[in-house]
Design a protein around this motif. Structure first.
Motif, PDB file in Angstrom:
ATOM      1  N   VAL A 164       0.836  -1.198   0.000  1.00 59.29           N
ATOM      2  CA  VAL A 164       0.000   0.000   0.000  1.00 59.29           C
ATOM      3  C   VAL A 164       0.872   1.250   0.000  1.00 59.29           C
ATOM      4  CG1 VAL A 164      -1.861  -1.187   1.214  1.00 59.29           C
ATOM      5  CG2 VAL A 164      -0.165   0.101   2.514  1.00 59.29           C
ATOM      6  N   ASP A 165       0.303   2.367  -0.443  1.00 62.32           N
ATOM      7  CA  ASP A 165       1.036   3.632  -0.509  1.00 62.32           C
ATOM      8  C   ASP A 165       0.913   4.448   0.773  1.00 62.32           C
ATOM      9  OD1 ASP A 165       1.941   3.307  -3.182  1.00 62.32           O
ATOM     10  OD2 ASP A 165      -0.047   3.861  -3.916  1.00 62.32           O
ATOM     11  N   ILE A 166      -0.223   4.302   1.471  1.00 62.25           N
ATOM     12  CA  ILE A 166      -0.436   4.994   2.747  1.00 62.25           C
ATOM     13  C   ILE A 166      -0.668   3.926   3.803  1.00 62.25           C
ATOM     14  CG2 ILE A 166      -1.912   6.569   4.038  1.00 62.25           C
ATOM     15  CD1 ILE A 166      -2.551   7.956   1.383  1.00 62.25           C
ATOM     16  N   LEU A 167       0.297   3.758   4.696  1.00 63.03           N
ATOM     17  CA  LEU A 167       0.220   2.748   5.747  1.00 63.03           C
ATOM     18  C   LEU A 167      -0.229   3.404   7.040  1.00 63.03           C
ATOM     19  CD1 LEU A 167       2.928   2.141   3.860  1.00 63.03           C
ATOM     20  CD2 LEU A 167       3.133   0.207   5.420  1.00 63.03           C
ATOM     21  N   ILE A 168      -1.261   2.844   7.654  1.00 61.52           N
ATOM     22  CA  ILE A 168      -1.726   3.311   8.960  1.00 61.52           C
ATOM     23  C   ILE A 168      -1.374   2.225   9.964  1.00 61.52           C
ATOM     24  CG2 ILE A 168      -3.681   4.132  10.299  1.00 61.52           C
ATOM     25  CD1 ILE A 168      -5.077   4.689   7.575  1.00 61.52           C
ATOM     26  N   LEU A 169      -0.499   2.532  10.890  1.00 59.13           N
ATOM     27  CA  LEU A 169       0.025   1.542  11.822  1.00 59.13           C
ATOM     28  C   LEU A 169      -0.413   1.891  13.239  1.00 59.13           C
ATOM     29  CD1 LEU A 169       3.666   1.367  10.405  1.00 59.13           C
ATOM     30  CD2 LEU A 169       1.704  -0.036   9.770  1.00 59.13           C
ATOM     31  N   ASP A 170      -1.227   1.023  13.833  1.00 66.03           N
ATOM     32  CA  ASP A 170      -1.747   1.242  15.182  1.00 66.03           C
ATOM     33  C   ASP A 170      -1.000   0.334  16.152  1.00 66.03           C
ATOM     34  OD1 ASP A 170      -3.206   1.808  17.422  1.00 66.03           O
ATOM     35  OD2 ASP A 170      -5.158   1.424  16.542  1.00 66.03           O
ATOM     36  N   GLU A 171      -0.068   0.894  16.917  1.00 67.94           N
ATOM     37  CA  GLU A 171       0.736   0.164  17.891  1.00 67.94           C
ATOM     38  C   GLU A 171       1.498  -1.007  17.266  1.00 67.94           C
ATOM     39  OE1 GLU A 171       1.017   1.347  20.841  1.00 67.94           O
ATOM     40  OE2 GLU A 171      -0.706   2.673  21.006  1.00 67.94           O
ATOM     41  N   PRO A 172       2.247  -0.818  16.199  1.00 67.55           N
ATOM     42  CA  PRO A 172       2.891  -1.961  15.536  1.00 67.55           C
ATOM     43  C   PRO A 172       4.130  -2.478  16.240  1.00 67.55           C
ATOM     44  CG  PRO A 172       3.521   0.046  14.429  1.00 67.55           C
ATOM     45  CD  PRO A 172       2.521   0.439  15.484  1.00 67.55           C
ATOM     46  N   THR A 173       4.669  -1.749  17.212  1.00 71.68           N
ATOM     47  CA  THR A 173       5.927  -2.168  17.837  1.00 71.68           C
ATOM     48  C   THR A 173       5.725  -2.958  19.118  1.00 71.68           C
ATOM     49  OG1 THR A 173       6.127  -0.139  19.150  1.00 71.68           O
ATOM     50  CG2 THR A 173       7.047  -0.102  16.916  1.00 71.68           C
ATOM     51  N   ALA A 174       4.485  -3.233  19.497  1.00 71.68           N
ATOM     52  CA  ALA A 174       4.223  -3.868  20.786  1.00 71.68           C
ATOM     53  C   ALA A 174       4.843  -5.253  20.898  1.00 71.68           C
ATOM     54  CB  ALA A 174       2.717  -3.962  21.025  1.00 71.68           C
ATOM     55  N   VAL A 175       5.141  -5.917  19.765  1.00 73.31           N
ATOM     56  CA  VAL A 175       5.671  -7.275  19.814  1.00 73.31           C
ATOM     57  C   VAL A 175       7.140  -7.339  19.425  1.00 73.31           C
ATOM     58  CG1 VAL A 175       3.418  -8.293  19.340  1.00 73.31           C
ATOM     59  CG2 VAL A 175       4.920  -7.703  17.445  1.00 73.31           C
ATOM     60  N   LEU A 176       7.815  -6.200  19.382  1.00 72.01           N
ATOM     61  CA  LEU A 176       9.185  -6.168  18.897  1.00 72.01           C
ATOM     62  C   LEU A 176      10.179  -5.945  20.025  1.00 72.01           C
ATOM     63  CD1 LEU A 176       8.743  -3.955  15.693  1.00 72.01           C
ATOM     64  CD2 LEU A 176       8.506  -6.429  15.918  1.00 72.01           C
ATOM     65  N   THR A 177      11.353  -6.523  19.887  1.00 71.87           N
ATOM     66  CA  THR A 177      12.446  -6.221  20.790  1.00 71.87           C
ATOM     67  C   THR A 177      12.977  -4.826  20.473  1.00 71.87           C
ATOM     68  OG1 THR A 177      14.175  -7.059  19.326  1.00 71.87           O
ATOM     69  CG2 THR A 177      13.093  -8.658  20.788  1.00 71.87           C
ATOM     70  N   PRO A 178      13.771  -4.233  21.377  1.00 64.65           N
ATOM     71  CA  PRO A 178      14.352  -2.919  21.060  1.00 64.65           C
ATOM     72  C   PRO A 178      15.138  -2.921  19.760  1.00 64.65           C
ATOM     73  CG  PRO A 178      14.646  -3.405  23.384  1.00 64.65           C
ATOM     74  CD  PRO A 178      14.104  -4.658  22.753  1.00 64.65           C
ATOM     75  N   GLN A 179      15.853  -4.018  19.489  1.00 64.41           N
ATOM     76  CA  GLN A 179      16.613  -4.092  18.246  1.00 64.41           C
ATOM     77  C   GLN A 179      15.681  -4.123  17.037  1.00 64.41           C
ATOM     78  OE1 GLN A 179      17.176  -6.002  20.956  1.00 64.41           O
ATOM     79  NE2 GLN A 179      19.185  -5.284  21.611  1.00 64.41           N
ATOM     80  N   GLU A 180      14.547  -4.817  17.162  1.00 67.48           N
ATOM     81  CA  GLU A 180      13.591  -4.881  16.058  1.00 67.48           C
ATOM     82  C   GLU A 180      12.869  -3.555  15.856  1.00 67.48           C
ATOM     83  OE1 GLU A 180      12.426  -9.644  16.224  1.00 67.48           O
ATOM     84  OE2 GLU A 180      11.404  -8.211  17.518  1.00 67.48           O
ATOM     85  N   VAL A 181      12.676  -2.802  16.947  1.00 66.49           N
ATOM     86  CA  VAL A 181      12.112  -1.459  16.804  1.00 66.49           C
ATOM     87  C   VAL A 181      13.057  -0.597  15.978  1.00 66.49           C
ATOM     88  CG1 VAL A 181      11.483   0.658  18.030  1.00 66.49           C
ATOM     89  CG2 VAL A 181      10.728  -1.557  18.909  1.00 66.49           C
ATOM     90  N   ASP A 182      14.357  -0.714  16.264  1.00 71.56           N
ATOM     91  CA  ASP A 182      15.341   0.016  15.457  1.00 71.56           C
ATOM     92  C   ASP A 182      15.266  -0.410  13.995  1.00 71.56           C
ATOM     93  OD1 ASP A 182      16.215   1.338  17.716  1.00 71.56           O
ATOM     94  OD2 ASP A 182      17.860  -0.057  18.105  1.00 71.56           O
ATOM     95  N   ASP A 183      15.075  -1.705  13.774  1.00 73.74           N
ATOM     96  CA  ASP A 183      14.951  -2.200  12.395  1.00 73.74           C
ATOM     97  C   ASP A 183      13.709  -1.623  11.719  1.00 73.74           C
ATOM     98  OD1 ASP A 183      17.232  -3.693  12.756  1.00 73.74           O
ATOM     99  OD2 ASP A 183      16.163  -5.556  13.206  1.00 73.74           O
ATOM    100  N   LEU A 184      12.610  -1.499  12.478  1.00 75.87           N
ATOM    101  CA  LEU A 184      11.386  -0.959  11.903  1.00 75.87           C
ATOM    102  C   LEU A 184      11.560   0.501  11.493  1.00 75.87           C
ATOM    103  CD1 LEU A 184       8.464  -1.444  11.136  1.00 75.87           C
ATOM    104  CD2 LEU A 184       7.809  -0.869  13.483  1.00 75.87           C
TER     105      LEU A 184
END
Length: 530
Positions: A164-184
């Motif tokens: 998609v061209d416009i992504l709406i992300l509602d709390e997408p980092t809740a399942v990520l480690t700090p390193q994965e948040v950096d990756d996101l």
């Protein structure tokens, strides 16, 4: 990410108004989104964020206002219309079919597919996307077999799959480690560099500062401010959200330990697929302490909570609460032993949506003589009981008779906490108690947990928010692939080190693998003293 606002926005919402019976959810809201930017959308629960995004995604029709995409006036009547316009959203309450597999959910609704699509190509791409973004999930797993965190990964992958061209992300980092948040962060940078844009909804102000270019704040259904992220601060944003100063440091007193309340010994349990979920887990939680469980979703945290609360049987091992063995007991027996439970899914598991607020608040107390005589309930007493809890926990509701499904996310969580804390007799198992909540509601929930600790309650806090665990817990145990790979006192904990442990890197020495009740207790005393 984006350096200029001189060009026209790719998305404009003007004067969006949406009314529900008795509620003005969106009050003439204006919003702009530019190519190549990430816009953070902030607001308390009930401020109108989800309603506004549901209008954009075609789930709601606005009563007033207009939407333009790429300069063209559009009429979004359904989610398919939104996808056709390049708009997709990961909703807080997931839009997944539980009886279908991950791969089937991803392609569900896609146009141009045959009646029986070739799923092996879908699976290969999903596996590639999961590897690329650190969002691994089994394409053949059924949705009902997945934890809430894993289901959120599926929703994120669905957007990535559909490009998609416009992504709406509602709390997408809740399942990520700090390193994965950096990756996101890097993923979003690549996405917006390609000319796409994202609206990022989160209650974590630190992530707003990390992810976004601009911030729009909603309060009471209105747009109260839009700021360039580089020109604002977490303190200002929190004040704009809740209309008051927010305390970012909770008043956490020294831990005063009592006797062991929860003891689990060598627990072995299976997940919904019949595969090992807990592998020799041993842990003790004492009166007056909060033990936090850290880990990426799907590493046994859900199964551990369910074993303790009587929702899942164990293959081996034992569970003791207040010196009573409750291994493989019923949920009612766990409650009678003193266990209260804040489940991870407050909508599906924590509350009964079509029942009133009063009935939900009395779900643990209705068996007592105060509220019933045999099979006959006393609705007046239940109402008085509910009114006291509504006032005491500041639950925003039109009244005790309101159906609970009409409350906002923060007030749903307050209702669960009011019921569970009132009924608690020693042990509180809290699973993701602040997931999806705004900064004001999060502050309230964490303060309630600390008050329970001060009153001598043993609290097992399962959370994927490391900031929360560091702020509230006395000790942090890290789970990976069904095992506790380390337990550290919070004052000695390092977020980066815990993040690595969550990804499977074990510490050089671990005191988490006690094999007896006495050994587990001495380990707990040693860890608390650490």
């Amino acid at each position: 990410m984006t350096e200029s606002r001189t060009r026209d926005p790719i998305l404009r919402m003007r004067g969006i108004t949406k009314r529900f019976p008795g509620v003005l959810a969106n009050d003439h809201i204006d919003l702009k989104l530019f190519e190549g930017e990430v816009l953070a959308l902030l607001g308390e629960n009930g401020a109108g964020k989800s309603t506004l995004m549901n209008v954009l995604c075609g789930l709601y029709r606005p009563d007033e206002g207009a939407i333009t995409v790429q300069g063209d006036l559009v009429d979004i009547q359904s989610p398919r219309d939104a996808y056709d316009l390049g708009i997709g959203m990961v909703h807080q309450n997931f839009m997944l079919v539980e009886t279908m597999t991950v791969a089937e959910n991803v392609v569900l609704g896609l146009q141009g597919l045959s009646f029986q699509p070739e799923l092996r190509h879908v699976k290969r791409r999903l596996e590639a996307l999961g590897e690329q973004y650190g969002l691994q999930v089994d394409p053949d797993a059924y949705i009902w077999q997945l934890s809430v965190g894993e289901q959120q990964r599926v929703e994120i992958l669905k957007l990535l799959y559909r490009d998609v061209d416009i992504l709406i992300l509602d709390e997408p980092t809740a399942v990520l480690t700090p390193q994965e948040v950096d990756d996101l962060v890097e993923v979003l940078r690549r996405v917006v560099k390609e000319g796409k844009a994202a609206i990022f909804i989160t209650h974590k102000l630190r992530e707003v500062m990390m992810f976004s270019d601009r911030v729009t704040v909603l309060r009471g259904g209105k747009n109260v401010a839009t700021r360039s992220t580089s020109e604002t601060s977490p303190e200002e944003l929190a004040r704009l959200m809740v209309g008051r100063e927010v305390l970012f440091q909770l008043d956490k007193t020294a831990c005063e330990l009592g006797g062991a309340v929860l003891e689990v010994e060598d627990l072995e349990a299976l997940n919904d697929k019949g595969l090992p979920a807990l592998r020799g887990v041993s842990l003790t939680v004492r009166a007056g302490e909060i033990v936090g469980i850290a880990g990426v979703a799907g590493n046994g945290q859900r199964e551990l909570a369910e074993v303790i609360t009587g929702l899942r049987d164990v293959v081996d091992g034992e569970v003791y609460v207040n010196d009573n063995c409750i291994t493989n007991c019923s949920p009612l027996r766990a409650i009678q032993a003193g266990v209260s439970h804040v489940p991870e899914d407050r909508v599906e598991m924590g509350l009964v949506g079509d029942m009133s607020v009063a009935e939900n608040l009395a779900l643990k107390a209705y068996r007592t003589s105060e509220f019933s005589r045999g099979p006959v309930l006393h609705p007046t007493r239940m109402r008085f009981f509910a009114e006291d809890l509504i006032d005491g926990f500041d639950i925003a509701t039109p009244g005790p008779e309101t159906r609970v499904k009409f409350l906002s996310g923060g007030n749903l969580q307050k209702a669960i906490l009011a019921r569970e804390l009132t009924a608690c007799e020693g042990l509180l198992v809290a699973v993701h108690p602040t997931r999806g909540l705004d900064v004001g509601a999060t502050e309230t929930v964490r303060d309630l947990l600390l008050k329970q600790r001060e009153e001598g309650t043993a609290v097992l806090l399962i959370s994927e928010d490391l900031d929360e665990l560091m702020e509230v817990s006395d000790r942090i145990a890290v789970m990976f692939e069904g095992e506790i790979v380390g337990i550290v006192p919070t004052e000695e904990a390092d977020i980066d080190a815990i993040g690595l442990m969550m990804a499977g890197e074990q510490p050089r020495s671990s005191k988490s693998r006690s094999r007896s009740r006495s050994g587990t207790q001495s380990q707990t005393q040693e860890g608390a003293a650490g």
